[in-house]
Design a protein around this motif. Sequence first.
Motif: not given
Length: 99
Positions: A23-26, A70-71
């Motif tokens: 995942a990205d930093p978020e 997508i979370d």
Amino acid sequence: ALEKGSDLEKAVATAALVYYNAADPEGKLSKAETKNLLQTQFLSFIQGQENKPKYQEVISSLDEETENKIDFEDFMILLVSLTLMSDLLQEIKNMKTTK
């Protein structure tokens, strides 16, 4: 963190670890990254599903060119959905282990 956890706890922790490492930093994945992660980390469950309409619908939604990401919650729902439609699930059901 879960050395003494149950098999199920370890499985969920592994899914979370794999997700958050990609995942990205978020804490989110692009749809393309999600598709790539599924193809590299979930291949046994999605192999042979290419001709199923529901599978095609799920994967085509990842191919759409949008900014949507997508979370983790959506990722886990996606994993469960793909698992439920997988032929591998039937094999797993037929291989119940005895303890």
